[in-house]
Design an enzyme around this catalytic site. Structure first.
Site, PDB file in Angstrom:
ATOM      1  N   LYS A  93     -19.999  20.673 -33.873  1.00 29.84           N
ATOM      2  CA  LYS A  93     -19.124  21.758 -33.391  1.00 29.84           C
ATOM      3  C   LYS A  93     -17.943  21.186 -32.612  1.00 29.84           C
ATOM      4  O   LYS A  93     -16.793  21.546 -32.852  1.00 29.84           O
ATOM      5  CB  LYS A  93     -19.928  22.707 -32.493  1.00 29.84           C
ATOM      6  CG  LYS A  93     -19.059  23.650 -31.671  1.00 29.84           C
ATOM      7  CD  LYS A  93     -19.857  24.629 -30.857  1.00 29.84           C
ATOM      8  CE  LYS A  93     -20.133  24.223 -29.432  1.00 29.84           C
ATOM      9  NZ  LYS A  93     -18.963  24.235 -28.540  1.00 29.84           N
ATOM     10  N   ASN A  94     -18.239  20.269 -31.702  1.00 28.76           N
ATOM     11  CA  ASN A  94     -17.177  19.786 -30.814  1.00 28.76           C
ATOM     12  C   ASN A  94     -16.216  18.811 -31.485  1.00 28.76           C
ATOM     13  O   ASN A  94     -15.199  18.456 -30.905  1.00 28.76           O
ATOM     14  CB  ASN A  94     -17.776  19.159 -29.548  1.00 28.76           C
ATOM     15  CG  ASN A  94     -18.315  20.217 -28.601  1.00 28.76           C
ATOM     16  OD1 ASN A  94     -18.169  21.416 -28.870  1.00 28.76           O
ATOM     17  ND2 ASN A  94     -18.920  19.801 -27.505  1.00 28.76           N
ATOM     18  N   CYS A 107     -18.182  29.385 -22.590  1.00 29.46           N
ATOM     19  CA  CYS A 107     -19.431  29.578 -21.859  1.00 29.46           C
ATOM     20  C   CYS A 107     -19.179  29.572 -20.358  1.00 29.46           C
ATOM     21  O   CYS A 107     -18.379  28.783 -19.857  1.00 29.46           O
ATOM     22  CB  CYS A 107     -20.415  28.463 -22.211  1.00 29.46           C
ATOM     23  SG  CYS A 107     -21.311  28.768 -23.720  1.00 29.46           S
ATOM     24  N   ARG A 136     -13.894  26.020 -15.038  1.00 27.40           N
ATOM     25  CA  ARG A 136     -13.211  25.596 -16.260  1.00 27.40           C
ATOM     26  C   ARG A 136     -11.705  25.907 -16.265  1.00 27.40           C
ATOM     27  O   ARG A 136     -11.193  26.639 -17.136  1.00 27.40           O
ATOM     28  CB  ARG A 136     -13.902  26.174 -17.498  1.00 27.40           C
ATOM     29  CG  ARG A 136     -15.380  25.871 -17.510  1.00 27.40           C
ATOM     30  CD  ARG A 136     -16.033  26.154 -18.806  1.00 27.40           C
ATOM     31  NE  ARG A 136     -15.947  25.044 -19.747  1.00 27.40           N
ATOM     32  CZ  ARG A 136     -16.448  25.064 -20.959  1.00 27.40           C
ATOM     33  NH1 ARG A 136     -17.049  26.128 -21.404  1.00 27.40           N
ATOM     34  NH2 ARG A 136     -16.355  24.018 -21.761  1.00 27.40           N
ATOM     35  N   ASP A 163     -24.063  18.448 -22.006  1.00 26.89           N
ATOM     36  CA  ASP A 163     -24.569  19.388 -23.015  1.00 26.89           C
ATOM     37  C   ASP A 163     -26.043  19.157 -23.360  1.00 26.89           C
ATOM     38  O   ASP A 163     -26.635  19.923 -24.123  1.00 26.89           O
ATOM     39  CB  ASP A 163     -23.723  19.306 -24.298  1.00 26.89           C
ATOM     40  CG  ASP A 163     -22.355  19.949 -24.115  1.00 26.89           C
ATOM     41  OD1 ASP A 163     -22.108  20.538 -23.052  1.00 26.89           O
ATOM     42  OD2 ASP A 163     -21.526  19.852 -25.039  1.00 26.89           O
ATOM     43  N   ARG A 179     -23.273  30.269 -31.433  1.00 27.42           N
ATOM     44  CA  ARG A 179     -21.992  29.591 -31.208  1.00 27.42           C
ATOM     45  C   ARG A 179     -22.101  28.103 -31.531  1.00 27.42           C
ATOM     46  O   ARG A 179     -21.097  27.481 -31.876  1.00 27.42           O
ATOM     47  CB  ARG A 179     -21.575  29.734 -29.737  1.00 27.42           C
ATOM     48  CG  ARG A 179     -21.334  31.152 -29.317  1.00 27.42           C
ATOM     49  CD  ARG A 179     -20.710  31.201 -27.963  1.00 27.42           C
ATOM     50  NE  ARG A 179     -19.560  30.299 -27.929  1.00 27.42           N
ATOM     51  CZ  ARG A 179     -18.867  30.024 -26.852  1.00 27.42           C
ATOM     52  NH1 ARG A 179     -19.195  30.579 -25.709  1.00 27.42           N
ATOM     53  NH2 ARG A 179     -17.850  29.211 -26.911  1.00 27.42           N
TER      54      ARG A 179
HETATM   55  C1  UD1 Z   1     -15.909  19.782 -23.693  1.00 26.16           C
HETATM   56  C2  UD1 Z   1     -16.968  20.305 -24.648  1.00 26.16           C
HETATM   57  C3  UD1 Z   1     -18.204  20.758 -23.876  1.00 26.16           C
HETATM   58  C4  UD1 Z   1     -18.715  19.633 -22.985  1.00 26.16           C
HETATM   59  C5  UD1 Z   1     -17.585  19.083 -22.123  1.00 26.16           C
HETATM   60  C6  UD1 Z   1     -17.990  17.869 -21.314  1.00 26.16           C
HETATM   61  C7  UD1 Z   1     -15.751  21.239 -26.514  1.00 26.16           C
HETATM   62  C8  UD1 Z   1     -15.347  22.474 -27.252  1.00 26.16           C
HETATM   63  N1  UD1 Z   1     -16.425  21.436 -25.383  1.00 26.16           N
HETATM   64  O1  UD1 Z   1     -15.539  20.859 -22.832  1.00 26.16           O
HETATM   65  O2  UD1 Z   1     -19.205  21.103 -24.836  1.00 26.16           O
HETATM   66  O3  UD1 Z   1     -19.712  20.176 -22.141  1.00 26.16           O
HETATM   67  O4  UD1 Z   1     -16.456  18.707 -22.947  1.00 26.16           O
HETATM   68  O5  UD1 Z   1     -18.490  16.872 -22.153  1.00 26.16           O
HETATM   69  O6  UD1 Z   1     -15.525  20.115 -26.951  1.00 26.16           O
HETATM   70  N2  UD1 Z   1     -11.261  20.256 -15.895  1.00 26.16           N
HETATM   71  C9  UD1 Z   1     -10.296  20.581 -14.964  1.00 26.16           C
HETATM   72  N3  UD1 Z   1      -9.054  20.936 -15.427  1.00 26.16           N
HETATM   73  C10 UD1 Z   1      -8.744  20.955 -16.751  1.00 26.16           C
HETATM   74  C11 UD1 Z   1      -9.747  20.592 -17.687  1.00 26.16           C
HETATM   75  C12 UD1 Z   1     -11.001  20.245 -17.233  1.00 26.16           C
HETATM   76  O7  UD1 Z   1     -10.536  20.590 -13.767  1.00 26.16           O
HETATM   77  O8  UD1 Z   1      -7.603  21.282 -17.093  1.00 26.16           O
HETATM   78  C13 UD1 Z   1     -12.626  19.893 -15.410  1.00 26.16           C
HETATM   79  C14 UD1 Z   1     -13.686  20.870 -15.913  1.00 26.16           C
HETATM   80  O9  UD1 Z   1     -13.751  22.038 -15.127  1.00 26.16           O
HETATM   81  C15 UD1 Z   1     -14.918  20.018 -15.832  1.00 26.16           C
HETATM   82  C16 UD1 Z   1     -14.392  18.605 -16.168  1.00 26.16           C
HETATM   83  O10 UD1 Z   1     -12.984  18.652 -15.953  1.00 26.16           O
HETATM   84  O11 UD1 Z   1     -15.390  20.016 -14.509  1.00 26.16           O
HETATM   85  C17 UD1 Z   1     -14.661  18.157 -17.561  1.00 26.16           C
HETATM   86  O12 UD1 Z   1     -14.246  19.157 -18.476  1.00 26.16           O
HETATM   87  P1  UD1 Z   1     -13.777  18.808 -19.949  1.00 26.16           P
HETATM   88  O13 UD1 Z   1     -14.171  17.402 -20.261  1.00 26.16           O
HETATM   89  O14 UD1 Z   1     -12.339  19.178 -20.087  1.00 26.16           O
HETATM   90  O15 UD1 Z   1     -14.670  19.774 -20.807  1.00 26.16           O
HETATM   91  P2  UD1 Z   1     -14.225  20.763 -21.960  1.00 26.16           P
HETATM   92  O16 UD1 Z   1     -13.145  20.142 -22.786  1.00 26.16           O
HETATM   93  O17 UD1 Z   1     -14.004  22.117 -21.381  1.00 26.16           O
END
Ligand code: UD1
Length: 418
Positions: A22-23, A116, A121, A306, A398
């Protein structure tokens, strides 16, 4: 909301085919908006999140053939930002519309993405780094609004956090940027490597896939082609846990165990017999109760957040005491309340779950809270004595393709009530 009725306890054993990731599929699909020629993507999992992307694409006028693979033709895009709010909000991945649409349509105006509920986020890093690449972009009244003059401009970005999502946003913007973009402290997740492989096959010039320094040299044009999505390492890990908690044995086929090193190490520590080949891995508990394992989640190659709910479930019924620390998301323990209703002994303090293993779980009525939590509760139902009713089960669709079919083939007794 639908329900699962799960009858336990059962021992889960047999063989299972792992679906496409998925990711990896989500960012690759959004990247296809950067390509004007036809592309074919194979091994796309049949999931609700993918259906959402297809609906978003149809809204943009992308031509899609959805049979065994997805055939995408994004040669012409409508200048139509009037996306249904509920679609944008239903997945976190809709943030990846931003970079391609800024490039193709020179502007963006979309509602903030959701996904989720496992933490706040924010998307501040996506916005900040796209500004660094030359976009005039900001958030106003829950909308992301932005434009670029002609093209993105390469830049040196040192990421504050190695965010998976923000690394992908930067890559998607830098593909056609003027000059070179360097990302330091980039996320190293295998799914990002898969995205880069895809883009390079289509003509991009990206180096450093799988490392924390990614270098992107802007190109003039990407071409069409065929690509096969990598396997879903989280699905593999989930089935390995299914065997570990039920003292069973499962062979996962079509999966690369190299992407699961830390998960396999923790399972071995818990007493599992693990075997691996190039594209498979198997687990055998030899009828033993697992030992509790301590976990600290972190960016790849550290322990994946995850897989955190699944390992917490293992700890519930393991021998010994464990601490699971969540460092990525600040609210990813909501499901623990549900496990405690089933007799688990867990308390939470400072984003750590302290768990004392119990001899068994009992069945009751519980509620799924997010994607990975929902599968953990279903697996909890498989090992609990009696009938467990799990509400809000849609989350599971999902991220897990054919989940009832796969679990039933391994011996689970599950029925879905719509
Ligand atoms: C992706 C994955 C999710 C996985 C996560 C961490 C997808 C669709 N989802 O989520 O399944 O759990 O990586 O491996 O691929 N953050 C900020 N600001 C931002 C972006 C992120 O503060 O602009 C923070 C987030 O709140 C979190 C951390 O950075 O605490 C890591 O998030 P991130 O690696 O961006 O996760 P996702 O891309 O949302």
């Amino acid at each position: 909301m639908g329900k699962f009725i799960v009858k336990g306890p059962v021992k889960l054993k047999g063989e299972v085919n792992i679906s496409g990731s998925k990711n990896a599929a989500l960012p690759i699909l959004f990247a296809s908006l950067l390509i004007k020629e036809v592309i074919e993507i194979k091994n796309i999992p049949k999931l609700k999140d993918i259906d959402v992307v297809i609906k978003l694409f149809l809204h943009l006028g992308v031509k899609i053939k959805n049979s065994k693979s997805l055939i995408i033709n994004a040669s012409n895009l409508y200048n139509n930002f009037n996306f249904p709010k509920n679609l944008i909000k239903s997945i976190r991945a809709s943030i990846w519309l931003v970079s391609p649409l800024l490039f193709r349509l020179k502007k963006i105006n979309i509602f903030l993405p959701g996904g989720c509920s496992i933490g706040i986020r924010p998307v501040d890093l996506h916005i900040k780094y796209l500004q660094k690449l030359g976009a005039n972009i900001y958030i106003k009244n829950n909308y992301i609004i932005g434009s670029i003059d002609k093209e993105f401009k390469g830049s040196h970005i040192i990421m504050k956090k190695s965010s998976v999502g923000a690394t992908i946003s930067i890559i998607l913007a830098a593909i056609y940027a003027k000059n070179i973009t360097i990302i330091d402290n980039a996320a190293r997740e295998p799914e990002i490597k898969d995205l880069i492989n895809f883009l390079n096959i289509m003509g991009a010039n990206i180096k450093g896939a799988g490392t924390n320094k990614i270098i992107i040299k802007g190109v003039l044009q990407l071409r069409g082609g065929i690509y096969t999505i990598m396997d879903d390492r989280i699905e593999t890990g989930t089935f390995l846990i299914a065997a570990a908690i039920s003292r069973g044995n499962i062979l996962c086929k079509n999966t690369n165990p190299k992407n699961l090193k830390i998960v396999l190490k923790k399972l071995k520590y818990s007493g599992a017999e693990i075997k691996t080949g190039i594209n498979w891995c198997s687990i055998n508990m030899n009828n033993k109760k697992p030992k509790a394992v301590n976990i600290i989640t972190g960016p790849y190659p550290n322990f994946p957040t995850d897989m955190q709910p699944q390992f917490t479930l293992l700890n519930c019924i393991a021998s010994g005491f464990s601490i699971v620390q969540e460092t990525i998301f600040e609210n990813r323990f909501l499901y623990i309340h549900e496990l405690n209703k089933m007799g688990a002994k867990i308390f939470i303090k400072n984003n750590k779950a302290f768990c004392k293993g119990v001899s068994s779980l009992y069945s009751t009525k519980i509620k799924a809270t997010d994607l990975r939590a929902s599968i953990s509760l279903v697996l909890a139902g498989c090992i609990a004595t009696g009938i467990t009713i799990i509400d809000n089960i849609e989350y599971i669709d999902r991220g897990y393709e054919d989940i009832e079919k796969k679990l039933i083939s391994l011996g689970a007794k599950i029925k879905r009530l719509k």
